[in-house]
Design a protein around this motif. Structure first.
Motif, PDB file in Angstrom:
ATOM      1  N   LEU A 107      -5.868   5.783   0.756  1.00  0.00           N
ATOM      2  CA  LEU A 107      -5.357   4.690   1.582  1.00  0.00           C
ATOM      3  C   LEU A 107      -5.065   3.462   0.725  1.00  0.00           C
ATOM      4  O   LEU A 107      -3.986   2.871   0.812  1.00  0.00           O
ATOM      5  N   LYS A 108      -6.007   3.101  -0.127  1.00  0.00           N
ATOM      6  CA  LYS A 108      -5.808   1.946  -1.014  1.00  0.00           C
ATOM      7  C   LYS A 108      -4.583   2.136  -1.898  1.00  0.00           C
ATOM      8  O   LYS A 108      -3.732   1.246  -2.006  1.00  0.00           O
ATOM      9  N   ASP A 109      -4.499   3.289  -2.544  1.00  0.00           N
ATOM     10  CA  ASP A 109      -3.375   3.568  -3.443  1.00  0.00           C
ATOM     11  C   ASP A 109      -2.042   3.544  -2.691  1.00  0.00           C
ATOM     12  O   ASP A 109      -1.047   3.025  -3.197  1.00  0.00           O
ATOM     13  N   SER A 110      -2.024   4.098  -1.494  1.00  0.00           N
ATOM     14  CA  SER A 110      -0.792   4.140  -0.698  1.00  0.00           C
ATOM     15  C   SER A 110      -0.344   2.747  -0.285  1.00  0.00           C
ATOM     16  O   SER A 110       0.851   2.442  -0.301  1.00  0.00           O
ATOM     17  N   ILE A 111      -1.289   1.892   0.091  1.00  0.00           N
ATOM     18  CA  ILE A 111      -0.942   0.526   0.476  1.00  0.00           C
ATOM     19  C   ILE A 111      -0.383  -0.229  -0.729  1.00  0.00           C
ATOM     20  O   ILE A 111       0.635  -0.921  -0.621  1.00  0.00           O
ATOM     21  N   ILE A 112      -1.028  -0.091  -1.872  1.00  0.00           N
ATOM     22  CA  ILE A 112      -0.556  -0.778  -3.082  1.00  0.00           C
ATOM     23  C   ILE A 112       0.850  -0.308  -3.447  1.00  0.00           C
ATOM     24  O   ILE A 112       1.734  -1.119  -3.737  1.00  0.00           O
ATOM     25  N   LYS A 113       1.082   0.997  -3.419  1.00  0.00           N
ATOM     26  CA  LYS A 113       2.394   1.540  -3.769  1.00  0.00           C
ATOM     27  C   LYS A 113       3.453   1.113  -2.750  1.00  0.00           C
ATOM     28  O   LYS A 113       4.553   0.711  -3.126  1.00  0.00           O
ATOM     29  N   TYR A 114       3.137   1.187  -1.461  1.00  0.00           N
ATOM     30  CA  TYR A 114       4.105   0.837  -0.418  1.00  0.00           C
ATOM     31  C   TYR A 114       4.500  -0.640  -0.496  1.00  0.00           C
ATOM     32  O   TYR A 114       5.686  -0.966  -0.425  1.00  0.00           O
ATOM     33  N   THR A 115       3.520  -1.525  -0.652  1.00  0.00           N
ATOM     34  CA  THR A 115       3.851  -2.953  -0.710  1.00  0.00           C
ATOM     35  C   THR A 115       4.646  -3.294  -1.963  1.00  0.00           C
ATOM     36  O   THR A 115       5.514  -4.165  -1.928  1.00  0.00           O
ATOM     37  N   SER A 116       4.384  -2.587  -3.039  1.00  0.00           N
ATOM     38  CA  SER A 116       5.142  -2.819  -4.266  1.00  0.00           C
ATOM     39  C   SER A 116       6.584  -2.332  -4.115  1.00  0.00           C
ATOM     40  O   SER A 116       7.526  -3.050  -4.463  1.00  0.00           O
ATOM     41  N   ASP A 117       6.752  -1.115  -3.603  1.00  0.00           N
ATOM     42  CA  ASP A 117       8.088  -0.532  -3.464  1.00  0.00           C
ATOM     43  C   ASP A 117       8.917  -1.235  -2.394  1.00  0.00           C
ATOM     44  O   ASP A 117      10.099  -1.513  -2.598  1.00  0.00           O
ATOM     45  N   LYS A 118       8.329  -1.511  -1.260  1.00  0.00           N
ATOM     46  CA  LYS A 118       9.061  -2.049  -0.107  1.00  0.00           C
ATOM     47  C   LYS A 118       9.288  -3.553  -0.213  1.00  0.00           C
ATOM     48  O   LYS A 118      10.369  -4.046   0.095  1.00  0.00           O
ATOM     49  N   TYR A 119       8.248  -4.298  -0.630  1.00  0.00           N
ATOM     50  CA  TYR A 119       8.322  -5.761  -0.592  1.00  0.00           C
ATOM     51  C   TYR A 119       8.206  -6.442  -1.951  1.00  0.00           C
ATOM     52  O   TYR A 119       8.341  -7.660  -2.039  1.00  0.00           O
ATOM     53  N   GLY A 120       7.910  -5.692  -2.995  1.00  0.00           N
ATOM     54  CA  GLY A 120       7.760  -6.294  -4.315  1.00  0.00           C
ATOM     55  C   GLY A 120       6.505  -7.148  -4.452  1.00  0.00           C
ATOM     56  O   GLY A 120       6.466  -8.063  -5.263  1.00  0.00           O
TER      57      GLY A 120
END
Length: 131
Positions: free
Chosen positions: A84-97
């Motif tokens: 969950l932590k890794d997915s949130i970090i990756k998603y916020t980086s990819d989607k919102y920078g």
């Protein structure tokens, strides 16, 4: 010369300083593999990173989207929580920078949904309904 170097060093450290965002009592409905029904999950998280307090609305959106992709039972394991932590970090980086350095889970509870039968039995114990 030493004063200028010290000021520059402090300036660089200040620019790289992490900010924190506390998300308390966040609730989301997740699907349960076992009961085949949605269950309520409540969590409190702390995010560390650059601009996390400025873009808190984007992080909340990412939290909703990413948590919705997990089964409730997966979040009971250490592997699921790290995922969950890794997915949130990756998603916020990819989607919102948004650069999130760390996420700390303060609380994560899965609330059991009471069945109608359990509610009636609890009411009977309280003397509310006739048997």
């Amino acid at each position: 010369m030493k004063k200028i170097l010290l000021i520059l060093l402090l300036g660089v450290l200040f620019v790289q300083a992490d900010e924190t965002l506390h998300v308390n009592e966040f609730e989301v409905s997740l699907f349960s593999k076992l009961s085949k029904k949605p269950v309520q999950v409540e969590t409190s998280l702390v995010f560390e990173g650059r601009d996390v307090d400025v873009y808190d609305f984007k992080i909340i959106d990412a939290l909703n989207v990413v948590m919705g992709s997990f089964y409730a039972e997966n979040l009971l394991t250490s592997k699921g929580k790290e995922g969950l932590k890794d997915s949130i970090i990756k998603y916020t980086s990819d989607k919102y920078g948004i650069d999130i350095d760390h996420i700390y889970i303060q609380k994560l509870n899965i609330k059991k949904e009471a069945s109608t039968y359990e509610l009636i039995e609890a009411m009977k114990k309280e003397g509310c309904c006739s048997k």
